[in-house]
Scaffold this motif. Sequence first.
Motif, mmCIF file in Angstrom:
data_model
loop_
_atom_site.group_PDB
_atom_site.id
_atom_site.type_symbol
_atom_site.label_atom_id
_atom_site.label_comp_id
_atom_site.label_asym_id
_atom_site.label_seq_id
_atom_site.Cartn_x
_atom_site.Cartn_y
_atom_site.Cartn_z
ATOM 1 N N GLU A 259 46.452 38.224 40.131
ATOM 2 C CA GLU A 259 45.105 38.780 40.016
ATOM 3 C C GLU A 259 44.589 38.672 38.583
ATOM 4 O OE1 GLU A 259 41.551 39.965 40.841
ATOM 5 O OE2 GLU A 259 43.064 39.537 42.369
ATOM 6 N N HIS A 260 45.437 38.930 37.611
ATOM 7 C CA HIS A 260 45.021 38.780 36.211
ATOM 8 C C HIS A 260 44.720 37.314 35.889
ATOM 9 C CE1 HIS A 260 45.367 42.764 34.420
ATOM 10 N NE2 HIS A 260 46.447 42.971 35.152
ATOM 11 N N CYS A 261 45.523 36.410 36.405
ATOM 12 C CA CYS A 261 45.252 34.982 36.185
ATOM 13 C C CYS A 261 43.917 34.575 36.794
ATOM 14 C CB CYS A 261 46.377 34.133 36.787
ATOM 15 S SG CYS A 261 47.954 34.211 35.918
ATOM 16 N N ARG A 262 43.648 35.047 38.012
ATOM 17 C CA ARG A 262 42.386 34.701 38.675
ATOM 18 C C ARG A 262 41.194 35.211 37.875
ATOM 19 N NH1 ARG A 262 38.754 36.791 42.016
ATOM 20 N NH2 ARG A 262 39.736 38.822 41.792
ATOM 21 N N ARG A 263 41.303 36.420 37.366
ATOM 22 C CA ARG A 263 40.210 36.969 36.563
ATOM 23 C C ARG A 263 39.964 36.117 35.319
ATOM 24 N NH1 ARG A 263 39.993 43.524 36.293
ATOM 25 N NH2 ARG A 263 40.061 43.971 38.518
ATOM 26 N N ASP A 264 41.042 35.737 34.628
ATOM 27 C CA ASP A 264 40.888 34.937 33.410
ATOM 28 C C ASP A 264 40.299 33.564 33.701
ATOM 29 O OD1 ASP A 264 41.906 37.026 32.007
ATOM 30 O OD2 ASP A 264 43.762 36.032 31.381
ATOM 31 N N LEU A 265 40.682 32.966 34.826
ATOM 32 C CA LEU A 265 40.172 31.644 35.169
ATOM 33 C C LEU A 265 38.669 31.659 35.427
ATOM 34 C CD1 LEU A 265 43.052 30.439 37.515
ATOM 35 C CD2 LEU A 265 42.416 29.402 35.325
ATOM 36 N N LEU A 266 38.128 32.801 35.819
ATOM 37 C CA LEU A 266 36.696 32.919 36.083
ATOM 38 C C LEU A 266 35.920 33.513 34.917
ATOM 39 C CD1 LEU A 266 36.767 34.167 39.785
ATOM 40 C CD2 LEU A 266 35.919 31.966 38.966
ATOM 41 N N ASP A 267 36.623 33.831 33.837
ATOM 42 C CA ASP A 267 35.994 34.488 32.699
ATOM 43 C C ASP A 267 35.556 33.446 31.662
ATOM 44 O OD1 ASP A 267 35.289 36.038 30.494
ATOM 45 O OD2 ASP A 267 36.825 37.535 30.911
ATOM 46 N N PRO A 268 34.254 33.393 31.321
ATOM 47 C CA PRO A 268 33.777 32.430 30.324
ATOM 48 C C PRO A 268 34.484 32.563 28.974
ATOM 49 C CG PRO A 268 31.916 33.412 31.476
ATOM 50 C CD PRO A 268 33.141 34.174 31.907
ATOM 51 N N VAL A 269 34.985 33.747 28.663
ATOM 52 C CA VAL A 269 35.679 33.949 27.390
ATOM 53 C C VAL A 269 36.888 33.030 27.276
ATOM 54 C CG1 VAL A 269 37.038 35.615 26.047
ATOM 55 C CG2 VAL A 269 34.884 36.323 27.113
ATOM 56 N N TYR A 270 37.523 32.720 28.423
ATOM 57 C CA TYR A 270 38.726 31.887 28.407
ATOM 58 C C TYR A 270 38.460 30.468 28.909
ATOM 59 C CZ TYR A 270 40.820 36.500 27.926
ATOM 60 O OH TYR A 270 41.124 37.749 27.494
ATOM 61 N N ALA A 271 37.205 30.045 28.857
ATOM 62 C CA ALA A 271 36.857 28.719 29.385
ATOM 63 C C ALA A 271 37.582 27.591 28.655
ATOM 64 C CB ALA A 271 35.344 28.511 29.300
ATOM 65 N N GLY A 272 37.880 27.786 27.387
ATOM 66 C CA GLY A 272 38.562 26.740 26.630
ATOM 67 C C GLY A 272 40.072 26.820 26.655
ATOM 68 N N ARG A 273 40.602 27.797 27.346
ATOM 69 C CA ARG A 273 42.058 27.974 27.394
ATOM 70 C C ARG A 273 42.634 27.215 28.581
ATOM 71 N NH1 ARG A 273 44.596 33.830 26.400
ATOM 72 N NH2 ARG A 273 43.540 33.353 24.426
ATOM 73 N N PRO A 274 43.651 26.383 28.389
ATOM 74 C CA PRO A 274 44.248 25.625 29.500
ATOM 75 C C PRO A 274 44.790 26.548 30.589
ATOM 76 C CG PRO A 274 44.994 24.760 27.398
ATOM 77 C CD PRO A 274 44.269 26.036 27.094
ATOM 78 N N VAL A 275 44.772 26.042 31.818
ATOM 79 C CA VAL A 275 45.281 26.813 32.957
ATOM 80 C C VAL A 275 46.733 27.226 32.710
ATOM 81 C CG1 VAL A 275 45.914 26.675 35.392
ATOM 82 C CG2 VAL A 275 43.709 25.766 34.631
ATOM 83 N N ALA A 276 47.536 26.307 32.191
ATOM 84 C CA ALA A 276 48.948 26.610 31.948
ATOM 85 C C ALA A 276 49.111 27.742 30.941
ATOM 86 C CB ALA A 276 49.672 25.363 31.445
ATOM 87 N N ALA A 277 48.224 27.806 29.955
ATOM 88 C CA ALA A 277 48.303 28.874 28.954
ATOM 89 C C ALA A 277 47.945 30.223 29.573
ATOM 90 C CB ALA A 277 47.373 28.564 27.784
#
Length: 320
Positions: A259-277
Motif C-alpha cells: 500500500e505504501h508503494c502504491r501511494r508513492d507510485l501515484l505521488d508526483p513528489v516521487y515521479a523522478g524516483r525509480p520503481v525499484a527505489a
Amino acid sequence: MSAPTTLIARDFTDFRTAVSRSFVPLHVTAGGDGFRGRIRSSAADEVQVSEVTASPHVVERTPELIARAERRYYKLSLVLAGTSLLVQDGRQAVLRPGDVALYDTHRPYSLVFEEDFRTLVVMFPQRLIDLPAELVGQLTAVRMSGKEGVGNVVVPFLAQLGGNLEQLAGPAGARLAHSAIDLLATLVATELDLAHSGADPHHELMRRIRAHIDANLHSADLNPARIAAEHFISTRHLHGLFQEQGTTVSGWIRTRRLEHCRRDLLDPVYAGRPVAAIAARWGFVDAAHFSRVFKSAFGRAPSELRRELTVRDGFLPSSA
C-alpha cells in the motif's frame, strides 16, 4: 482521478439509477411524491467523495446484491443536514448533522432518510485502511461525533473536502485522498481504543505491534521472530494474535508495504524516483519479486500504475 460530476435527478427513477452507478448496486425506495435528488462526486486513487442531497427515501444493500460483488468497500457517511438511520450488523445509529458512521458494503445494511437531507459519503476499498477488517467490523453502524475529540479534527477536513471536490481532480488529489483515509483510520482506531480500554488486554498489545510494523516496514529483516522478541512474546503467541483478527503476520506486513508503494507510485513528489527505489524504500529488496506481488495484489504491474501519473499530470517519471 476524475473531474467532479454532478447529477441532478429529474425524478425518483433517475435518482435510483444514479445511486447504484455512483456507489455499489443498491435497492432504493422513495418516501413520497415530488422526489428531488442531486449527487456531486469526485475521486482520486480509488477514494470517492460524494455529496448527496435528496428527498426522503430508503436504501438497502441486500444479500442478493452483495453476492454479485467482487470488491469490498467501506463507506463513511457524514451528515450535513437532516437526519438518517443506519442499520448494520444488528446495530442502529441515528445520525444528525456533524455525526459520522462507517458501514461495510460486503454485508447487508440499510439507510433510512425520513426527511430532506444532505450527506457526504466517502467510499474506499477496505484494504486502504490500516486496521484489520475484524476490528473495523466492530464499529459499523456506530455513531461517532464530529463535535468532540478526534472527530472534531476529522469532520471539518472531510466537510472542506466535500466543498472543494475539484481539488481531488488536481495534482494534489491522491495526497488529499490519502489524508482523508488516514484521518478516518485515526478516528476509527481512537474509537476502538476507547471501546476496548481495560476490557481487552490484547488490544493495546496489538496496537503497539501494528505501530512497530509500520515504523519498520523499510527493514528487510522485519519478520515474526524479530517482532515477537521486540514485544517479549513468543512467535506462537504473535501468530495467534493476528489469526484472531483474520490475518497473518507476514500477510499484514506485505499488505502494508504494498500500500505504501502504491501511494508513492501515484505521488508526483516521487515521479523522478525509480520503481525499484520505491520498492526498496518499503522493504522489497528483490525488484522482480516486488513486481509479481504488486501485480497480484492490484491487477497491474508497478510500471503500469506509474504510467498513470505520466498521463494524468504530464510528469516524466522514471521506471527503472
